[in-house]
Design an enzyme around this catalytic site. Structure first.
Site, short mmCIF file in Angstrom:
data_model
loop_
_atom_site.label_atom_id
_atom_site.label_comp_id
_atom_site.label_asym_id
_atom_site.label_seq_id
_atom_site.Cartn_x
_atom_site.Cartn_y
_atom_site.Cartn_z
N TYR A 35 0.84 -1.21 0.00
CA TYR A 35 0.00 0.00 0.00
C TYR A 35 0.87 1.26 0.00
O TYR A 35 1.89 1.33 0.69
CB TYR A 35 -0.94 0.02 1.20
N PRO A 191 -16.58 -1.56 -0.19
CA PRO A 191 -18.02 -1.74 0.06
C PRO A 191 -18.86 -0.61 -0.54
O PRO A 191 -20.04 -0.80 -0.82
CB PRO A 191 -18.12 -1.73 1.59
#
Lengths: 278, 278, 278
Positions: A35, A191
């Protein structure tokens, strides 16, 4: 935490965000070696070093197995996977050092690797556990069958997959059914479909307006309705939030208190799919 | 029995049809709460009430789990599924009342529900069995994996799926292989492709003429050949007939006496697929 | 050996080829009843008869289950499958006679047959083993699930499937994962994509040039690099070579000594797929 590098925060600000999360009851922080171009774990570790006592109040998740072409890894010549014992072990050591901790609560294999050897990964996981470096293990983006192949060799606690009203594949391709069958909760990335649910777009207009209507009906924020819709699945998914705004994190937490009616749930599904169920 | 409402029969005529079926050896009657807009079970129960002694000579199948928008269910606002304990139990009670019986021989979950909880369904089935309300359990339109998830929790006796020479998916997507593996026989809905096999249509002309030729060769009715083709599969499928014409039911029964040669079987497959096997 | 009939060799030349293979360490010969229009086993048996002592130094593989329309089988009217006990047994007897041997080392079901009965096949395999006619059993072109259905009934030693950089399906559809899980090695047919990898074709140009570059870098023949790429998979695939040229067979053998770097492996994958891994 994958975008933490983009938030341009000082170590103190990062620490403040972590502490605000803890106050909200959000105590798990999701990392990966790659990341922020191999940089986010270091940024998080820097903040954690300002208050080391926080370590015992939080859970640290990291991932390994993808290798990026990056200035931070000059030896890499191609984006590839490496799920060998040597790479997993070295990647965990790097993550521990960057996060300034001596253990991970959870380590995930980031993507299924065509070269992965289930036995070798399971043995490496066992050794990491025996060494006290990792407490629990899981995978990410694995198919149901791949999950079970590894789970048979060493118990896994999650499969972190993409899911949202705009990406419902895991509901139909055995991923969620298989996890429910084994009583393992999935973790959910994206999500909110990477923000696409909030954007003005004719392709998602019907879905956005249905969620908006239910948000109004229930008096809940839009984002909370989406999180509640996901968490109501019988596999008990745990959505991640990739946001650095404490308000967005609050909306996610708030969803744990919401229960949509079955009709509201199917209205969102119908709007997402463009047709009613068969 | 899903079209029984369309046949405009008097209760006496319905009773006569049931008795003719029994004489032919057809003793299982396939229902669902929703057939005929929640009305068919009542029509059947009305006929059965004219001769209650028939109950012990027949097997009654019903289904639950789909909720339709219908004048008969004004509370419903959207087509949805409900596989909760509360709904399954209430639906069975409704079916028993409408069918004027105190037990079902077989109860099926009508469609896989994204919100279904395998444990909850299995426990509900156990309670229905303990209460003497349902003798056996199964599902309908489930994938192989979904079937096995529930079957691990409570033994299922069938998966009722669509299959015909015009819809051969279950032969290739693990459904039939998985049932054969577990020695569970599928039930087949739409074995005659909803009548499409009989209709003049260039798209199905080759298939229709192949079946017609084999019907001539064997001296059997067209429909019987189709039923025989299905029943010859090693998972031992049990086709349903949706017809109210006793002649059509006779043709189905007759198929149990026919054994196609392997070449005849593959001629029908080739005509259905438009190419020979690889 | 499926093309042996096309090579126009005398029995002595065929024997010489077999002996050269053995010297290279290639001792397994892959047959099927249907190869060369039901003729190849006979050609091979004729060569073997010239030096019967070779039998104990080689392994003979054959297959059954496909029936071709062929002058050699005038009774056949359609290409079909037959995996009945009667056909499997008769086909093995034919193969033994044609190959002039009294046992096969390995028998495979050639293709999954919609009419196959797992129990019947397993029992037939047991009987063939008890009769000393076949030592080991396997399948070809089976899905992961089909393989496991039969493997549960009788242990299988391989699933022979198509795989090459131009046909990577088994790497993604559970076939290789499932075999690795069970520690069963796949056999690979068409590892060089039927020669397409060697042909000048814009569609495969990027892949061909990547393999060519790695061949240069490693100082290995082009074909050896492809074989090595396949054998490096964790399911430990065993590629077949369909060539009658001893040089091509040498290149295949040579691949067992090559280990590509992980980056080289992923360069070939990227070139084959036209994009990097996700």
């Amino acid at each position: 935490m994958w975008r933490m590098g983009e938030w341009k925060m000082s170590p103190q600000e990062r620490l403040a965000l972590v502490e605000q999360c803890i106050e909200l009851g959000v105590t798990s922080f999701d990392h990966a070696d790659i990341y922020g171009n191999y940089g986010v774990e270091e940024l998080f570790g820097e903040a954690l070093a300002l208050r080391p006592a926080l370590r015992e109040r939080i859970q640290l998740i990291s991932k390994c197995g993808i290798q990026l072409v990056s200035p931070a890894r000059p030896a890499h010549t191609i984006k590839q996977y490496d799920t060998s014992a040597a790479h997993i072990t070295a990647s965990v050591d790097n993550s521990l050092k960057a996060l300034r901790t001596d253990f991970l609560d959870l380590l995930l294999i980031h993507r299924p690797d065509p070269l992965m050897d289930f036995d070798e990964i399971a043995e490496t996981f066992e050794q990491l556990r025996a060494a006290g470096k990792v407490k629990h293990f899981g995978v990410s983006n694995f198919s149901r069958h791949q999950f079970e192949c590894l789970h048979r060799r060493i118990p896994l606690v999650t499969n972190q997959v993409e899911f949202s009203p705009l990406h419902t594949t895991p509901m139909y391709d055995e991923t969620f059914d298989g996890l429910q069958d084994l009583r393992v909760a999935p973790m959910i990335w994206s999500p909110l479909a990477g923000g696409r649910l909030f954007r003005d777009d004719p392709a998602t207009e019907a879905l956005r307006s249905t969620i908006g209507r239910i948000a109004n009906e229930t008096g809940q924020p839009f984002g909370s309705v989406v999180f509640a819709w996901i968490m109501q699945l019988p596999s008990r998914p745990i959505p991640l939030t990739g946001s650095g705004r404490i308000q967005a994190i609050e909306e996610a937490v708030r969803a744990t208190q919401i229960r949509l009616s079955r009709s509201q749930w199917f209205e969102i599904l119908r709007a997402a799919q463009g047709h009613e169920v068969p």
